[in-house]
Design a protein around this motif. Sequence first.
Motif, PDB file in Angstrom:
ATOM      1  N   TYR A  66       0.834  -1.210   0.000  1.00 26.88           N
ATOM      2  CA  TYR A  66       0.000   0.000   0.000  1.00 26.88           C
ATOM      3  C   TYR A  66       0.864   1.254   0.000  1.00 26.88           C
ATOM      4  CZ  TYR A  66      -3.188   3.593   1.742  1.00 26.88           C
ATOM      5  OH  TYR A  66      -3.900   4.760   1.899  1.00 26.88           O
ATOM      6  N   LYS A  67       1.835   1.311   0.887  1.00 24.90           N
ATOM      7  CA  LYS A  67       2.706   2.488   0.973  1.00 24.90           C
ATOM      8  C   LYS A  67       3.591   2.622  -0.263  1.00 24.90           C
ATOM      9  CE  LYS A  67       2.828   2.893   5.998  1.00 24.90           C
ATOM     10  NZ  LYS A  67       2.159   4.224   5.982  1.00 24.90           N
ATOM     11  N   GLY A  68       4.038   1.494  -0.808  1.00 24.13           N
ATOM     12  CA  GLY A  68       4.855   1.539  -2.006  1.00 24.13           C
ATOM     13  C   GLY A  68       4.095   2.094  -3.199  1.00 24.13           C
ATOM     14  N   LEU A  69       2.855   1.657  -3.382  1.00 28.76           N
ATOM     15  CA  LEU A  69       2.045   2.128  -4.495  1.00 28.76           C
ATOM     16  C   LEU A  69       1.656   3.595  -4.337  1.00 28.76           C
ATOM     17  CD1 LEU A  69      -0.299  -0.954  -5.068  1.00 28.76           C
ATOM     18  CD2 LEU A  69       1.708  -0.286  -6.408  1.00 28.76           C
ATOM     19  N   LYS A  70       1.562   4.064  -3.089  1.00 34.59           N
ATOM     20  CA  LYS A  70       1.233   5.468  -2.840  1.00 34.59           C
ATOM     21  C   LYS A  70       2.423   6.392  -3.029  1.00 34.59           C
ATOM     22  CE  LYS A  70      -1.074   7.121   0.440  1.00 34.59           C
ATOM     23  NZ  LYS A  70      -1.532   7.497   1.807  1.00 34.59           N
ATOM     24  N   SER A  71       3.624   5.836  -3.056  1.00 40.08           N
ATOM     25  CA  SER A  71       4.825   6.653  -3.132  1.00 40.08           C
ATOM     26  C   SER A  71       4.893   7.432  -4.445  1.00 40.08           C
ATOM     27  CB  SER A  71       6.062   5.766  -3.000  1.00 40.08           C
ATOM     28  OG  SER A  71       7.239   6.513  -3.177  1.00 40.08           O
ATOM     29  N   SER A  72       5.694   8.489  -4.442  1.00 39.55           N
ATOM     30  CA  SER A  72       5.816   9.344  -5.623  1.00 39.55           C
ATOM     31  C   SER A  72       6.969   8.929  -6.533  1.00 39.55           C
ATOM     32  CB  SER A  72       6.016  10.803  -5.183  1.00 39.55           C
ATOM     33  OG  SER A  72       7.161  10.925  -4.347  1.00 39.55           O
ATOM     34  N   ASN A  73       7.649   7.828  -6.216  1.00 37.20           N
ATOM     35  CA  ASN A  73       8.767   7.405  -7.058  1.00 37.20           C
ATOM     36  C   ASN A  73       8.591   5.962  -7.537  1.00 37.20           C
ATOM     37  OD1 ASN A  73      10.356   5.467  -5.185  1.00 37.20           O
ATOM     38  ND2 ASN A  73      10.073   7.281  -3.898  1.00 37.20           N
ATOM     39  N   GLN A  74       9.260   5.650  -8.635  1.00 39.82           N
ATOM     40  CA  GLN A  74       9.122   4.346  -9.264  1.00 39.82           C
ATOM     41  C   GLN A  74       9.883   3.244  -8.529  1.00 39.82           C
ATOM     42  OE1 GLN A  74       7.101   3.507 -11.833  1.00 39.82           O
ATOM     43  NE2 GLN A  74       6.326   5.600 -11.599  1.00 39.82           N
ATOM     44  N   LEU A  75      10.826   3.620  -7.671  1.00 38.44           N
ATOM     45  CA  LEU A  75      11.545   2.601  -6.900  1.00 38.44           C
ATOM     46  C   LEU A  75      10.605   1.924  -5.910  1.00 38.44           C
ATOM     47  CD1 LEU A  75      14.131   1.147  -6.014  1.00 38.44           C
ATOM     48  CD2 LEU A  75      14.576   3.062  -4.451  1.00 38.44           C
ATOM     49  N   SER A  76       9.888   2.729  -5.131  1.00 35.72           N
ATOM     50  CA  SER A  76       8.948   2.167  -4.156  1.00 35.72           C
ATOM     51  C   SER A  76       7.813   1.427  -4.853  1.00 35.72           C
ATOM     52  CB  SER A  76       8.390   3.278  -3.261  1.00 35.72           C
ATOM     53  OG  SER A  76       9.417   3.893  -2.512  1.00 35.72           O
ATOM     54  N   LYS A  77       7.317   2.004  -5.945  1.00 33.63           N
ATOM     55  CA  LYS A  77       6.249   1.326  -6.699  1.00 33.63           C
ATOM     56  C   LYS A  77       6.745  -0.009  -7.246  1.00 33.63           C
ATOM     57  CE  LYS A  77       3.326   5.179  -8.291  1.00 33.63           C
ATOM     58  NZ  LYS A  77       3.848   6.261  -7.432  1.00 33.63           N
ATOM     59  N   GLY A  78       7.971  -0.029  -7.796  1.00 30.21           N
ATOM     60  CA  GLY A  78       8.531  -1.271  -8.318  1.00 30.21           C
ATOM     61  C   GLY A  78       8.664  -2.331  -7.238  1.00 30.21           C
ATOM     62  N   CYS A  79       9.103  -1.912  -6.052  1.00 27.80           N
ATOM     63  CA  CYS A  79       9.215  -2.861  -4.934  1.00 27.80           C
ATOM     64  C   CYS A  79       7.841  -3.389  -4.530  1.00 27.80           C
ATOM     65  CB  CYS A  79       9.906  -2.194  -3.754  1.00 27.80           C
ATOM     66  SG  CYS A  79      11.679  -1.912  -4.011  1.00 27.80           S
ATOM     67  N   ALA A  80       6.817  -2.540  -4.605  1.00 28.27           N
ATOM     68  CA  ALA A  80       5.457  -2.994  -4.306  1.00 28.27           C
ATOM     69  C   ALA A  80       5.015  -4.057  -5.301  1.00 28.27           C
ATOM     70  CB  ALA A  80       4.499  -1.805  -4.328  1.00 28.27           C
ATOM     71  N   TYR A  81       5.352  -3.876  -6.584  1.00 31.23           N
ATOM     72  CA  TYR A  81       5.017  -4.888  -7.596  1.00 31.23           C
ATOM     73  C   TYR A  81       5.727  -6.214  -7.293  1.00 31.23           C
ATOM     74  CZ  TYR A  81       3.376  -0.837 -10.281  1.00 31.23           C
ATOM     75  OH  TYR A  81       2.734   0.296 -10.692  1.00 31.23           O
ATOM     76  N   ILE A  82       6.975  -6.124  -6.840  1.00 31.09           N
ATOM     77  CA  ILE A  82       7.732  -7.333  -6.494  1.00 31.09           C
ATOM     78  C   ILE A  82       7.043  -8.080  -5.352  1.00 31.09           C
ATOM     79  CG2 ILE A  82       9.902  -8.134  -5.437  1.00 31.09           C
ATOM     80  CD1 ILE A  82      11.315  -5.948  -7.085  1.00 31.09           C
ATOM     81  N   LEU A  83       6.524  -7.331  -4.385  1.00 30.87           N
ATOM     82  CA  LEU A  83       5.832  -7.963  -3.260  1.00 30.87           C
ATOM     83  C   LEU A  83       4.512  -8.573  -3.695  1.00 30.87           C
ATOM     84  CD1 LEU A  83       6.530  -5.386  -0.400  1.00 30.87           C
ATOM     85  CD2 LEU A  83       7.791  -7.451  -0.997  1.00 30.87           C
ATOM     86  N   ILE A  84       3.830  -7.936  -4.627  1.00 30.63           N
ATOM     87  CA  ILE A  84       2.587  -8.514  -5.166  1.00 30.63           C
ATOM     88  C   ILE A  84       2.888  -9.840  -5.859  1.00 30.63           C
ATOM     89  CG2 ILE A  84       0.770  -8.210  -6.893  1.00 30.63           C
ATOM     90  CD1 ILE A  84       0.876  -5.193  -6.254  1.00 30.63           C
ATOM     91  N   ILE A  85       3.962  -9.861  -6.639  1.00 30.46           N
ATOM     92  CA  ILE A  85       4.369 -11.105  -7.301  1.00 30.46           C
ATOM     93  C   ILE A  85       4.672 -12.183  -6.266  1.00 30.46           C
ATOM     94  CG2 ILE A  85       6.171 -12.182  -8.730  1.00 30.46           C
ATOM     95  CD1 ILE A  85       6.387  -9.523 -10.230  1.00 30.46           C
ATOM     96  N   GLN A  86       5.322 -11.796  -5.165  1.00 33.52           N
ATOM     97  CA  GLN A  86       5.637 -12.763  -4.112  1.00 33.52           C
ATOM     98  C   GLN A  86       4.362 -13.348  -3.500  1.00 33.52           C
ATOM     99  OE1 GLN A  86       7.959 -14.480  -3.081  1.00 33.52           O
ATOM    100  NE2 GLN A  86       7.447 -15.087  -0.987  1.00 33.52           N
ATOM    101  N   LEU A  87       3.353 -12.516  -3.255  1.00 37.58           N
ATOM    102  CA  LEU A  87       2.095 -13.015  -2.687  1.00 37.58           C
ATOM    103  C   LEU A  87       1.400 -13.957  -3.670  1.00 37.58           C
ATOM    104  CD1 LEU A  87       0.596  -9.887  -0.848  1.00 37.58           C
ATOM    105  CD2 LEU A  87       1.977 -11.763   0.074  1.00 37.58           C
ATOM    106  N   ILE A  88       1.533 -13.700  -4.953  1.00 39.85           N
ATOM    107  CA  ILE A  88       0.991 -14.626  -5.961  1.00 39.85           C
ATOM    108  C   ILE A  88       1.803 -15.917  -5.971  1.00 39.85           C
ATOM    109  CG2 ILE A  88       0.626 -14.978  -8.442  1.00 39.85           C
ATOM    110  CD1 ILE A  88       0.149 -11.953  -8.659  1.00 39.85           C
ATOM    111  N   ASP A  89       3.121 -15.768  -5.877  1.00 43.97           N
ATOM    112  CA  ASP A  89       4.025 -16.925  -5.940  1.00 43.97           C
ATOM    113  C   ASP A  89       3.846 -17.859  -4.749  1.00 43.97           C
ATOM    114  OD1 ASP A  89       6.124 -18.470  -7.021  1.00 43.97           O
ATOM    115  OD2 ASP A  89       7.572 -17.520  -5.702  1.00 43.97           O
ATOM    116  N   LEU A  90       3.364 -17.330  -3.623  1.00 47.91           N
ATOM    117  CA  LEU A  90       3.167 -18.161  -2.436  1.00 47.91           C
ATOM    118  C   LEU A  90       2.104 -19.231  -2.635  1.00 47.91           C
ATOM    119  CD1 LEU A  90       3.349 -15.520   0.458  1.00 47.91           C
ATOM    120  CD2 LEU A  90       4.871 -17.468   0.133  1.00 47.91           C
ATOM    121  N   ALA A  91       1.235 -19.052  -3.626  1.00 45.24           N
ATOM    122  CA  ALA A  91       0.191 -20.048  -3.860  1.00 45.24           C
ATOM    123  C   ALA A  91       0.750 -21.321  -4.489  1.00 45.24           C
ATOM    124  CB  ALA A  91      -0.930 -19.449  -4.706  1.00 45.24           C
TER     125      ALA A  91
END
Length: 418
Positions: A342-367
């Motif tokens: 949530y905080k990563g996607l709200k951030s104003s830079n692409q680094l935090s947003k990119g890290c948020a995408y990586i975490l989303i992929i991890q939550l998908i990968d856990l299945a």
Amino acid sequence: MDKVIIKEKTSDTLSILWLGLIIYTIGILSEDYFQLYNIFVFKLLIISGILMVVFTLLRFISFSNANRKKEIWGLFLMILLWNGIMFIRSDMSEITQKSNYLLPYPILPYSAIFLMMLPLKNLLRSFIGVTYMVNVLFLFIFFIPIIEYNNGFRQFFLETFAIGAGFIYITNKYHSSQKCFIALLVLFLAFLVATLTARRNLMLTFGLYMLIGSINIVINGKIKSIESKLIAILGSFILLIGAISFYMQESTGTFSHITKRAKEDTREDVFIAFAIDMANPKDLILGRGVFGQYYCPGVDKDENDEYNDYRNDIECGYLQIILKGGLIYLILYLLIFIIAIYKGLKSSNQLSKGCAYILIIQLIDLAPFGLHAFNTKTFMIWLAVAICLDLNISKMKDSEIFDILFKKKKTLLPWEKR
């Protein structure tokens, strides 16, 4: 822009952590490949890698290294406390049996959470610097997991030597086109290896990295003109059609393995056994500790080629978390990840947003899999969590991120130094 110049001694020292993970992986994979588990050289690599990581963690751990809200630190301490309880509730005699303390899954992965207490900017610099080198190395060794029959070997290999390319490609705004192309090539080769060897969870993971990274390339303006964007979209469409056609043509040849496994359910019996054995509410809520097992006969064999009745791991990250730490640990784990996203996607830079995408992929990968291991992937995931939750980084603009973390530094001449 062509490369990250790491001038601080702190960044140089933190590189030891990432190199330690690579050295450890080489030792573990060498043991597995040669089926020799008591060779001094392999044990030396394994122990050396662990010591390098532990040294780096102990050298730099401090609450002052990151700027986060008190609530986040409170959640962090709750996770650490529950990890301690998971150790206490385990049969500690298992630690020394069969060198369990050296294996990549039982104990060592829990050390990755301490990345949240390291100097974050220098940690990121060191990770990027090492990843650039490993990406190039992977181009020469990607064929190794194809000729090795062991699926665990392939999983661990790709999650060490190829996974960092996903971070580079998703955060492509800060890297040169050359670095991004190499990262994409690494991801493609990893995806190809996963396809040829029928590793469906790895196909999903690396496929998502390529997809999200490619979308970011268009959004971030790496492809500037409208004509170039149209060409890229058309080229991607042609490649997709070509790939599907080639797969259909070779479905009974080159890709026969994945074709056979595509509709194959290899885990239903394991999941049923897990559900039956974990039906006790106490086990579901508290878990069975870091060495927790569940009754599942007729699946795994020991060194004497006899079936074991109990298994230490289950091939689903969510169920693995429940097995070891119960629903309490799963809730704590998901809570810190969801807040970070949530905080990563709200951030104003692409680094935090990119890290948020990586975490989303991890939550998908856990299945389909997603088990935590003592490797680059697990540490990269917690690095992404740390970046998303850091108040200083989240407030930075892309230009500030680039200047502080990625900009090539000018080397001063002797008479220019002050």
